[in-house]
Design a protein around this motif. Structure first.
Motif, PDB file in Angstrom:
ATOM      1  N   GLU A 192      18.799  23.493   6.511  1.00 52.53           N
ATOM      2  CA  GLU A 192      18.935  22.811   5.221  1.00 52.53           C
ATOM      3  C   GLU A 192      17.937  21.676   4.999  1.00 52.53           C
ATOM      4  O   GLU A 192      17.726  21.265   3.858  1.00 52.53           O
ATOM      5  CB  GLU A 192      20.358  22.281   5.066  1.00 52.53           C
ATOM      6  N   ARG A 193      17.345  21.191   6.068  1.00 53.34           N
ATOM      7  CA  ARG A 193      16.408  20.066   5.915  1.00 53.34           C
ATOM      8  C   ARG A 193      15.031  20.381   6.477  1.00 53.34           C
ATOM      9  O   ARG A 193      14.039  20.316   5.762  1.00 53.34           O
ATOM     10  CB  ARG A 193      16.981  18.809   6.569  1.00 53.34           C
ATOM     11  N   PHE A 194      14.965  20.689   7.769  1.00 56.19           N
ATOM     12  CA  PHE A 194      13.671  20.866   8.429  1.00 56.19           C
ATOM     13  C   PHE A 194      12.828  21.941   7.747  1.00 56.19           C
ATOM     14  O   PHE A 194      11.640  21.738   7.495  1.00 56.19           O
ATOM     15  CB  PHE A 194      13.871  21.208   9.907  1.00 56.19           C
ATOM     16  N   LEU A 195      13.422  23.082   7.456  1.00 60.07           N
ATOM     17  CA  LEU A 195      12.669  24.172   6.837  1.00 60.07           C
ATOM     18  C   LEU A 195      12.239  23.846   5.408  1.00 60.07           C
ATOM     19  O   LEU A 195      11.399  24.534   4.845  1.00 60.07           O
ATOM     20  CB  LEU A 195      13.484  25.469   6.859  1.00 60.07           C
ATOM     21  N   LYS A 196      12.786  22.763   4.866  1.00 61.39           N
ATOM     22  CA  LYS A 196      12.401  22.314   3.523  1.00 61.39           C
ATOM     23  C   LYS A 196      11.485  21.098   3.594  1.00 61.39           C
ATOM     24  O   LYS A 196      11.245  20.434   2.590  1.00 61.39           O
ATOM     25  CB  LYS A 196      13.655  22.001   2.706  1.00 61.39           C
TER      26      LYS A 196
END
Length: 85
Positions: free
Chosen positions: A25-29
């Motif tokens: 939810e965060r790193f890949l964004k």
């Protein structure tokens, strides 16, 4: 996969869930701040260290502090010496 210490299994599940959520939810964004899982990680890490001591597994290698890349870059510009933190 279970943790090295049976008492740590629930903490491992909590940390794994936190990490997987942060990663997807965060790193890949593009949000690389991983501090949201740090509190549960520290508790889980202490549990694992206790379990390792109880099982007479040496902590020497995992307790070695390594220089981070930013520390390396700073030390490289000041004569190339790496420092342990």
């Amino acid at each position: 996969m279970n943790s090295i210490g049976e008492d740590c299994n629930e903490l491992k599940k909590q940390y794994d869930a936190c990490f997987n959520s942060w990663f997807s939810e965060r790193f890949l964004k593009g949000q690389t701040d991983d501090s949201s899982c740090a509190p549960i990680f520290r508790v889980y890490q202490e549990c694992v260290k206790r379990a390792m001591k109880e099982q007479k597994i040496e902590l020497r290698e995992i307790e070695t502090e390594f220089t981070t890349s930013s520390e390396y870059e700073n030390s490289s510009s000041s004569g190339g010496k790496q420092s342990k933190s």
